[in-house]
Write a protein that holds these residues in place. Sequence first.
Motif, short mmCIF file in Angstrom:
data_model
loop_
_atom_site.label_atom_id
_atom_site.label_comp_id
_atom_site.label_asym_id
_atom_site.label_seq_id
_atom_site.Cartn_x
_atom_site.Cartn_y
_atom_site.Cartn_z
N ILE A 80 -1.38 -4.62 88.42
CA ILE A 80 -2.20 -4.70 89.79
C ILE A 80 -3.96 -4.91 89.46
CG2 ILE A 80 -2.28 -2.17 90.32
CD1 ILE A 80 -1.80 -5.47 92.25
N ILE A 84 -6.54 -7.24 91.04
CA ILE A 84 -8.17 -6.86 92.79
C ILE A 84 -9.24 -5.94 92.04
CG2 ILE A 84 -6.09 -8.21 94.27
CD1 ILE A 84 -5.55 -5.76 94.75
N SER A 379 -1.48 -9.15 95.16
CA SER A 379 -2.39 -9.39 94.68
C SER A 379 -2.75 -10.42 95.91
CB SER A 379 -3.10 -9.17 93.47
OG SER A 379 -2.11 -10.48 92.73
#
Length: 402
Positions: A80, A84, A379
Amino acid sequence: MSDLRRNILRFPGKRTGIVKTSMQNFSPIKWSEYFSEEEGIQTTDGVFHVYGRGTDGPILLCLHGGGYSGLTWSLFAAEIVKLINCQVKAVDLRGHGKTTTSNDADLSLEVMANDVIEVANKLSEKTGQPIILMGHSMGGAIAVETARKLDSILGLCVIDVVEGTALDALSSMQSILRGRPSHFKSLPHAIQWCYKGGQTHNLEAARVSMPGQVLNTKTGKLAADECDNAGLSTVDESPSHSDDLVASSYTIAEVEEELEESEQSDKCTDCGKPPLPKSQKTNTFKDPNIIKLEDNGMIFKWRIDLSKTEKFWTGWFKGLSQKFLDIHAPKLLLLANIHGLDTALTVGQMQGKFQMRVLAKSGHAIHEDQPQKVAEVLSGYVVKQKLATPKPAFVHPDLPEC
């Protein structure tokens, strides 16, 4: 050509009665391969252990399921942060992992939600960033309860827990827990059980997550802590061929061959598991080195005895669907199986009260089985909701890749 050889050629996905030619690696992986830091958060009732990765953006506070630890989010955390700007914080809940409290046995929903609120407030004060809550199974129920009481919530993601199916599954949970081994000969044997027993379909996830779930009975320390301090070998303790499934008490063992990743994804046989970690393959996986241990061989046991938490199970999930629908923050529900959706959530989803994605070919621990896919879905959702900003590697799921 022998009959056995012909059977292998006809059914290349499986072998019968023989051991794999290539040895799988069941050695543990240290948490530091996925998280960049760990810290203890002092609350009014104890010290909560938190793994972290990322330095800017909102806090993605991840809550694990019953029996797991913050290490269950390891692979997801690594994925992740590529997509982002966020700070992943994976907490060991009360009674789990390295967290210590004045009463580790009190796993009531209200107490655990209050724990998370204190931890979330401390993290927000320290970083000045708001919270996105993410919870799996029991952790999903705690995330929902927390979101009802915490003002600084940007968003909520719940993984594979629905009130109706969760409550229905509780009647069989004790028998499922009794089917698990109570002790393990070594940490690699525990990892072997985790993967081959079906708790996760991702061997890498098993290697980093399982050490957060078991204690060394001789030292009283969490296996993950001993890995950190070089108390356990990460190379030489993998079960030998003689310890593998061919050593089973069954006269004929069925051993899966190594498959390509695309083939692996097609063979999920336990999608939509109940809300606590379990193995649907326990009854067919009979490694005597794990199931039948001499007293001097009982080295590792579970960090928490889930069978003793039964009085809290109904409280975790009762009323969950309506509480989830009543939360005003943007919500995302990830399921392993569409059949797990109950009536209240079906109506709510049709009314657009939350977004839902079904990640098929996963077991109950979707974030362990498909960490990259979960990271892509989450995301895409938080960027669409303007809860976090994308990084260059981010590709909007609604747009084709260039």
